[in-house]
Design a protein around this motif. Structure first.
Motif, PDB file in Angstrom:
ATOM      1  N   LYS A   1       0.906   6.485  -7.066  1.00 33.29           N
ATOM      2  CA  LYS A   1      -0.255   7.323  -7.387  1.00 33.29           C
ATOM      3  C   LYS A   1       0.126   8.799  -7.400  1.00 33.29           C
ATOM      4  CE  LYS A   1      -3.027   5.542  -4.254  1.00 33.29           C
ATOM      5  NZ  LYS A   1      -4.242   5.345  -3.406  1.00 33.29           N
ATOM      6  N   GLN A   2       0.938   9.205  -6.447  1.00 34.12           N
ATOM      7  CA  GLN A   2       1.380  10.601  -6.389  1.00 34.12           C
ATOM      8  C   GLN A   2       2.242  10.944  -7.597  1.00 34.12           C
ATOM      9  OE1 GLN A   2       3.298  11.150  -2.595  1.00 34.12           O
ATOM     10  NE2 GLN A   2       1.441  10.705  -1.420  1.00 34.12           N
TER      11      GLN A   2
ATOM     12  N   GLU B   1       0.893   4.047  -2.976  1.00 35.37           N
ATOM     13  CA  GLU B   1       0.569   5.445  -2.709  1.00 35.37           C
ATOM     14  C   GLU B   1       1.610   6.359  -3.357  1.00 35.37           C
ATOM     15  OE1 GLU B   1      -1.598   8.533  -1.733  1.00 35.37           O
ATOM     16  OE2 GLU B   1      -2.224   6.470  -1.328  1.00 35.37           O
TER      17      GLU B   1
ATOM     18  N   ASP C   1       0.830  -1.211   0.000  1.00 34.86           N
ATOM     19  CA  ASP C   1       0.000   0.000   0.000  1.00 34.86           C
ATOM     20  C   ASP C   1       0.861   1.256   0.000  1.00 34.86           C
ATOM     21  OD1 ASP C   1      -2.244  -1.577   0.035  1.00 34.86           O
ATOM     22  OD2 ASP C   1      -2.692  -1.282   2.163  1.00 34.86           O
ATOM     23  N   ASP C   2       1.950   1.231   0.745  1.00 32.83           N
ATOM     24  CA  ASP C   2       2.853   2.377   0.823  1.00 32.83           C
ATOM     25  C   ASP C   2       3.487   2.655  -0.541  1.00 32.83           C
ATOM     26  OD1 ASP C   2       4.382   4.447   1.982  1.00 32.83           O
ATOM     27  OD2 ASP C   2       6.059   3.097   2.333  1.00 32.83           O
TER      28      ASP C   2
ATOM     29  N   ALA D   1      -4.079   3.858  -9.353  1.00 31.18           N
ATOM     30  CA  ALA D   1      -4.783   3.373  -8.158  1.00 31.18           C
ATOM     31  C   ALA D   1      -5.495   2.059  -8.458  1.00 31.18           C
ATOM     32  CB  ALA D   1      -5.783   4.413  -7.671  1.00 31.18           C
TER      33      ALA D   1
END
Length: 276
Positions: free
Chosen positions: A114-115, A111, A107-108, A244
């Motif tokens: 996604k950024q 993320e 998940d990290d 995502a």
């Protein structure tokens, strides 16, 4: 601490619920594929040529990993932070890590992807249709990196050809329609079986389908990015959204695979104990 069999089965039920939800295709997603079919007649030749190059590049990734292989050290470092008392020198060291830690690291990493996708989408959205030719291959590379990072977080090595086929299948699933999603789920459900994974390796034409569905997935959302300047907003949103979706898909499919393998090991150990 390793999960109990009951916990693994509960995780599996959650994943199966997610899979059922994926089999519904929203109306806007269906019509979203129409614009690119019409745009084929008007798309500049240099963009069409770039799509052809992507076909070759993805084929190269399947065969050799090519330029798209990610760096495993970064993922191992993330894992080390989560479990400072353990030692992680290779991907194989991750295989027995608790699922909760695998998910946290995955998940990290997603993320961060996604950024990065949002920033990249905004920057390539400035020039409209001309920078869209740059946006598509960059997003392809980021998509592959996102799935590879997830693979490593769950203890699978993307340098192995079998794993690269699985990665492409994850991309197919993320961009497929309802019928396609169901077919891919059926393929991946027995991917650990040697005969099944070998059969999937023979389907190398599948990577061509990925590019076409990958492109169609942009639909009317990417049309908005073709408007100079305003495309910055839409580019950031759509790229982040796409990564995502890909990150979520990869996380679910790899977690399911790890759960199935752990359950199979438990059943095998019980059978061996009973035989003695």
């Amino acid at each position: 601490m390793r999960e109990s069999t009951e916990q693994l089965n509960e995780e599996l039920r959650i994943i199966e619920k997610w899979e059922k939800a994926q089999k519904g295709l929203w109306f806007w997603e269906k019509i979203g594929r129409i614009p690119f079919k019409l745009l084929d007649k008007f798309t500049p030749a240099f963009i069409q040529k770039k799509l052809g190059v992507l076909l070759d590049e993805l084929g190269s990734f399947v065969q050799t990993g090519g330029q798209y292989l990610t760096k495993e050290k970064h993922v191992l470092h993330k894992m080390q932070i989560q479990m400072p008392d353990a030692v992680f020198t290779s991907i194989s060291d991750i295989q027995n890590v608790p699922l909760s830690v695998m998910k946290s690291v995955s998940d990290d990493l997603n993320e961060s992807s996604k950024q990065l996708a949002a920033i990249q989408g905004a920057s390539t959205g400035i020039g409209g249709v001309f920078t869209l030719a740059v946006d598509i291959p960059i997003l392809l590379g980021l998509s592959l990196k996102t799935i590879q990072d997830t693979a490593i977080a769950y203890g699978y090595n993307p340098k192995v050809k079998k794993e690269r086929i699985f990665i492409v299948k994850c991309m197919q699933f993320a961009t497929a329609d309802t019928v396609g999603k169901e077919a891919i789920l059926n393929e991946l459900s027995s991917y650990s079986d040697a005969r099944e994974s070998q059969a999937m390796m023979s389907q190398l034409q599948g990577w061509r389908e990925v590019i076409y569905t990958y492109r169609d997935q942009y639909g009317w959302k990417k049309l908005l990015q073709m408007v100079p300047v305003a495309g910055m907003i839409f580019g950031a949103f759509t790229n982040r959204s796409m990564i995502a979706d890909i990150g979520e898909t990869a996380g679910i499919l790899y977690r399911k695979r790890r759960i199935m393998e752990r359950l199979a090991d438990r059943h095998s150990n019980i059978a061996d104990a009973a035989g003695k």
